[in-house]
Design a protein around this motif. Sequence first.
Motif, PDB file in Angstrom:
ATOM      1  N   LEU A 253       0.839  -1.184   0.000  1.00 53.56           N
ATOM      2  CA  LEU A 253       0.000   0.000   0.000  1.00 53.56           C
ATOM      3  C   LEU A 253       0.882   1.244   0.000  1.00 53.56           C
ATOM      4  O   LEU A 253       1.770   1.384   0.842  1.00 53.56           O
ATOM      5  N   VAL A 254       0.627   2.156  -0.949  1.00 49.78           N
ATOM      6  CA  VAL A 254       1.389   3.404  -1.024  1.00 49.78           C
ATOM      7  C   VAL A 254       0.435   4.555  -1.304  1.00 49.78           C
ATOM      8  O   VAL A 254      -0.666   4.375  -1.831  1.00 49.78           O
ATOM      9  N   PHE A 255       0.887   5.751  -0.963  1.00 46.16           N
ATOM     10  CA  PHE A 255       0.102   6.970  -1.128  1.00 46.16           C
ATOM     11  C   PHE A 255       0.889   7.962  -1.976  1.00 46.16           C
ATOM     12  O   PHE A 255       2.124   7.949  -1.993  1.00 46.16           O
ATOM     13  N   THR A 256       0.167   8.837  -2.673  1.00 50.44           N
ATOM     14  CA  THR A 256       0.805   9.992  -3.299  1.00 50.44           C
ATOM     15  C   THR A 256       0.142  11.246  -2.741  1.00 50.44           C
ATOM     16  O   THR A 256      -1.086  11.329  -2.643  1.00 50.44           O
ATOM     17  N   SER A 257       0.963  12.187  -2.359  1.00 50.64           N
ATOM     18  CA  SER A 257       0.497  13.480  -1.878  1.00 50.64           C
ATOM     19  C   SER A 257       0.919  14.515  -2.902  1.00 50.64           C
ATOM     20  O   SER A 257       2.111  14.788  -3.055  1.00 50.64           O
ATOM     21  N   GLY A 258      -0.064  15.051  -3.614  1.00 51.72           N
ATOM     22  CA  GLY A 258       0.300  15.979  -4.680  1.00 51.72           C
ATOM     23  C   GLY A 258      -0.829  16.912  -5.029  1.00 51.72           C
ATOM     24  O   GLY A 258      -1.827  17.031  -4.313  1.00 51.72           O
ATOM     25  N   ASN A 259      -0.675  17.574  -6.177  1.00 53.03           N
ATOM     26  CA  ASN A 259      -1.607  18.608  -6.605  1.00 53.03           C
ATOM     27  C   ASN A 259      -2.037  18.359  -8.048  1.00 53.03           C
ATOM     28  O   ASN A 259      -1.616  19.070  -8.965  1.00 53.03           O
ATOM     29  N   PRO A 260      -2.873  17.337  -8.252  1.00 59.12           N
ATOM     30  CA  PRO A 260      -3.330  17.054  -9.616  1.00 59.12           C
ATOM     31  C   PRO A 260      -3.999  18.275 -10.230  1.00 59.12           C
ATOM     32  O   PRO A 260      -4.798  18.950  -9.594  1.00 59.12           O
ATOM     33  N   GLY A 261      -3.661  18.543 -11.492  1.00 58.96           N
ATOM     34  CA  GLY A 261      -4.060  19.807 -12.103  1.00 58.96           C
ATOM     35  C   GLY A 261      -5.536  19.934 -12.399  1.00 58.96           C
ATOM     36  O   GLY A 261      -6.258  20.686 -11.755  1.00 58.96           O
ATOM     37  N   ARG A 262      -6.030  19.227 -13.396  1.00 57.03           N
ATOM     38  CA  ARG A 262      -7.432  19.320 -13.786  1.00 57.03           C
ATOM     39  C   ARG A 262      -7.903  17.951 -14.259  1.00 57.03           C
ATOM     40  O   ARG A 262      -7.243  17.297 -15.060  1.00 57.03           O
ATOM     41  N   THR A 263      -9.068  17.519 -13.787  1.00 54.16           N
ATOM     42  CA  THR A 263      -9.728  16.359 -14.360  1.00 54.16           C
ATOM     43  C   THR A 263     -11.117  16.769 -14.825  1.00 54.16           C
ATOM     44  O   THR A 263     -11.631  17.817 -14.449  1.00 54.16           O
ATOM     45  N   GLN A 264     -11.710  15.905 -15.653  1.00 47.49           N
ATOM     46  CA  GLN A 264     -12.999  16.207 -16.272  1.00 47.49           C
ATOM     47  C   GLN A 264     -13.997  15.084 -16.016  1.00 47.49           C
ATOM     48  O   GLN A 264     -14.913  14.868 -16.796  1.00 47.49           O
ATOM     49  N   ARG A 265     -13.788  14.368 -14.913  1.00 45.32           N
ATOM     50  CA  ARG A 265     -14.628  13.200 -14.649  1.00 45.32           C
ATOM     51  C   ARG A 265     -16.064  13.576 -14.321  1.00 45.32           C
ATOM     52  O   ARG A 265     -16.949  12.736 -14.379  1.00 45.32           O
ATOM     53  N   GLY A 266     -16.297  14.805 -13.955  1.00 47.03           N
ATOM     54  CA  GLY A 266     -17.654  15.232 -13.630  1.00 47.03           C
ATOM     55  C   GLY A 266     -18.292  16.102 -14.694  1.00 47.03           C
ATOM     56  O   GLY A 266     -19.388  16.605 -14.494  1.00 47.03           O
ATOM     57  N   LEU A 267     -17.631  16.306 -15.826  1.00 48.66           N
ATOM     58  CA  LEU A 267     -18.218  17.145 -16.865  1.00 48.66           C
ATOM     59  C   LEU A 267     -19.489  16.515 -17.414  1.00 48.66           C
ATOM     60  O   LEU A 267     -19.587  15.294 -17.561  1.00 48.66           O
ATOM     61  N   SER A 268     -20.456  17.346 -17.737  1.00 41.76           N
ATOM     62  CA  SER A 268     -21.671  16.861 -18.381  1.00 41.76           C
ATOM     63  C   SER A 268     -21.345  16.358 -19.779  1.00 41.76           C
ATOM     64  O   SER A 268     -20.278  16.651 -20.345  1.00 41.76           O
ATOM     65  N   ALA A 269     -22.281  15.610 -20.347  1.00 42.88           N
ATOM     66  CA  ALA A 269     -22.068  15.090 -21.702  1.00 42.88           C
ATOM     67  C   ALA A 269     -21.876  16.233 -22.697  1.00 42.88           C
ATOM     68  O   ALA A 269     -21.042  16.146 -23.615  1.00 42.88           O
ATOM     69  N   ALA A 270     -22.625  17.315 -22.524  1.00 43.89           N
ATOM     70  CA  ALA A 270     -22.494  18.452 -23.440  1.00 43.89           C
ATOM     71  C   ALA A 270     -21.094  19.050 -23.383  1.00 43.89           C
ATOM     72  O   ALA A 270     -20.517  19.418 -24.411  1.00 43.89           O
ATOM     73  N   GLU A 271     -20.543  19.146 -22.175  1.00 45.95           N
ATOM     74  CA  GLU A 271     -19.205  19.725 -22.037  1.00 45.95           C
ATOM     75  C   GLU A 271     -18.129  18.783 -22.569  1.00 45.95           C
ATOM     76  O   GLU A 271     -17.121  19.226 -23.127  1.00 45.95           O
ATOM     77  N   LEU A 272     -18.341  17.475 -22.402  1.00 42.54           N
ATOM     78  CA  LEU A 272     -17.395  16.522 -22.982  1.00 42.54           C
ATOM     79  C   LEU A 272     -17.415  16.607 -24.509  1.00 42.54           C
ATOM     80  O   LEU A 272     -16.363  16.537 -25.157  1.00 42.54           O
TER      81      LEU A 272
END
Length: 698
Positions: A253-272
Motif C-alpha cells: 500500500l502506497v500513497f501519493t500526496s500531490g496537486n493534480p491539475g485538472r480532471t474532467q470526470r464530472g463534466l456533463s455530456a455536453a461539455e465533454l
Amino acid sequence: MRHIPSLRSSLFLAASLLGLGASTTSYADEGMWTFDHLPRASLQKHYQFTPTPQWTKHVIQSSARLAEGCSASFVSADGLVMTNHHCANACLDALSDKNHDYFRNGFYTSSLAEERQCPAMELDRLDSIKDVSADIDRATAGKSGAAYSDARQAIEGRLTKECVDGNPTRWRCDIVSLYHGGQTALYRYRRYQDVRAVMAPEQDIAFFGGDPDNFNYPRYDIDLSMLRVYENGAPVHTPYLPFNPNGPKAGELVFTSGNPGRTQRGLSAAELRFQRDVINPRMIESNTLLEGMLWQYARESDRHRQESQNTFFLVQNRLKAFSGIQESLRSSSIIAQRAQEDDALQAWINADPARVKQYGTPFRQVDAALTTSRTLLPRYVGLRQALRGIAGTALTLVDGTTQRTRPDAQRLAGFHDAQLGEIEAELGAQTPFYPELETATLALALTTLRQQLGTDDPLVHTLLGHDDPDSVAAHLVQSTTLSDPKNRLALWKGGDKAVKASSDPLIVVIRRLYPAYAALRKHFNDDVTAPLNQANTRIARARLAHAQSLGQADERYPDATFSPRLSYGTVTGWTQNGHAIAPFTTFGGMYQHATGHPPFALPQRWLDARSALKPDTKLDFVSTNDIVGGNSGSPVIDRNGHAVGLIFDGNLPSLAGDLYYDITQNRAVATDTSAIISALRTVYHEPTLADELSHGHR
C-alpha cells in the motif's frame, strides 16, 4: 507572466474550467481525495489502515506545491525538497549561461554555499482549509450574469484579504471550487520564495527514452531534482518525509500526496462533446504548429537548441497528453454514459416539485452557455494564446495597473490586494530572455490569429495594422525594454499613470488593444463562465443530494483543481495485449534498453559507473495510484509516512484518467528511492546529499 494562464487552462474556460465532481460510484484505489475528507472507511476495509490525524498532519506539512504547476515534498529537516527534473527545467534553464547548460548536463553542488536561487520559483505548503460555501452563497444569492460575476469577485476579494491577514508575502490564499460549485473552500498556504537548486542529473537520464517512452512503461528514468527552501538566508526547518532507501515492495500500500491539475470526470455530456469537438482539436492544432516551429528553431544552432529545449519538452508532453485524451473521447463510451447519467439526474430532479424549484433545468443552461462560448472562443482564446511571453508581460502591466485603480472588491480574481505581491515577485524575477525565440513564437501566434480571425478583424488590425506578423513581432521584441526586470518593476510601481505614459512599443500596442480585450473578457465571464458556474453548482448539489439519498455521499471525491490531494494504491503491474507488465524495472534493464543513440543514450557518468552498480537495483515502478498532470514531483509514501518513490509519469492508458479511472489499466510511474540513493552515491559521488536524505540533515 502569471496573468496569462497556461494554454490548457485557457481552453478549459469554455468547458467551465474545472469539472463538476466525480460520479457517485467509487472503486478501490480510485480518487484524488482532499485532506479534510479522506476515505478512511475504505482504507480500513481494504487495507486495514486508517490515517490518523497525526499521520495526516505529517503528510500535509511534509508536502508542497511549486506554483508553476508541479508537486514536491520536504525530505530533510533542513529544507531539502524533492521534485522532478522536468519541474525544475525552467530554473536550470535560467541558471545556465553560454558556458553551462545545466538543463542538459546537470547541476551539482557540494555545499550550501554553492546552491543557487531559482528565479521566479515559489513553493507553497498547505496551512489550512476552510469551507466558505455559505459565504459565496449569501453573496451571490438571486444574482445572474454580470451581477453574479461582480458579487463573486467581491466576496472572493474579501475572503482572500482576510485570509492573508495583512501579510501576503508570508501567506497565499486561493478560492477553490470543489465538486464544481457544490462546495467552495479557502486554501491557505505558507509561501516560500527563496528556493535554490541543489542537484539535478543530466537530461539524458532524467528523460531517458525521450518522447517515444513518454507515457509508456517500462521506463528507465531518474526524473529527479533536489531543491532547498531558504528563509532569511538560512535553510528552513520543517516536518519532512524520511527517506526509505529500500523503496517499496510489490503489492505494498502506497500513497501519493500531490496537486493534480485538472480532471474532467464530472463534466456533463455536453461539455465533454465541447471538449472533443472544439477545445481539444484547437489544442492539438496549436501545439502541433508550435512543436514544428520549435523543432526547426532548435536545429538552426546549438544556442537555439539550448534556448528552446525546455519549451520543446513541455509542448511535446502537452501534445501527447491531449492526443491521448482526444482518442479516449472518440473511442470510448464515456460521452454516451455521461448523457445517460445527466438524463437520469434531470429525471430525478423532475420527479419532485421541491427539487425542480431548487435545481431547475441546469443542463439547458449549460447548453446555452456553450452555444455562446462556441461563438466567443476563437477570438477570446486565440487572443489570449497570442499574448504570451513578453507580450503577456505587457498585458499584465496594463491590466494590473488598470485593475489597481478600482476598489479591491471590483477587481478581477488575480488582482486583489492579497495577490499583488505574487505579480510583483514575478515581474521582478531575473528570468532568461531570448529575443530570437520570443520573436519566432510571437510571429507564429500572430500568424495563427490572423488565419483564424481574418485580416479585417479589429483585433488583428490593432495588432498588425498593415504589416505582416514577422515584421511586427521582430519590431515589438527588439524594441521593448520589458525584458529588464527593473523596467517592469518601475512601470508596475509607477501605476496607471506610468503605464499610460510609457512609449514602450509593447505597452503601446497592448494599451490600444486593451479596451476590446477587456470587453471580450467581460462578455465571456458574464455570458459563459458565470452561467456555467451557476448551472454546475446546481448540478453538483443535485448529484450530492442524489448520492445522499442512496447513502453514497461519503464515496465522492471532487475533480482535481491543482490543490492538495491524497491518493492511494498498490505497487502492481498490469496486463497489456495479453502480456504481463512487471511492476519494477532495474538498472540492468536500463543498460539493456540503451542504444547509444538519442533518446536512448546514457550520460557518460552512467556508462562509467556500470560495473559499480548492482544490476538488480530497482529503478522505476508502477502503482494503481490515481494521478494526473500536476502530480509530477509527488512523493510516493508508505503507511509509515516515509518516502519510497517519486512520481514522474503515467502509462499510456492513464491519459484517459482525465475522464475516468480504470484500475485494470491506469498506472502511476515513479522512480524508486533505492535508485535515487544508489545514483547519488555511486554515479554522482554525492555522499553528503545521500546522507542528508538518509539521516535528515546536511
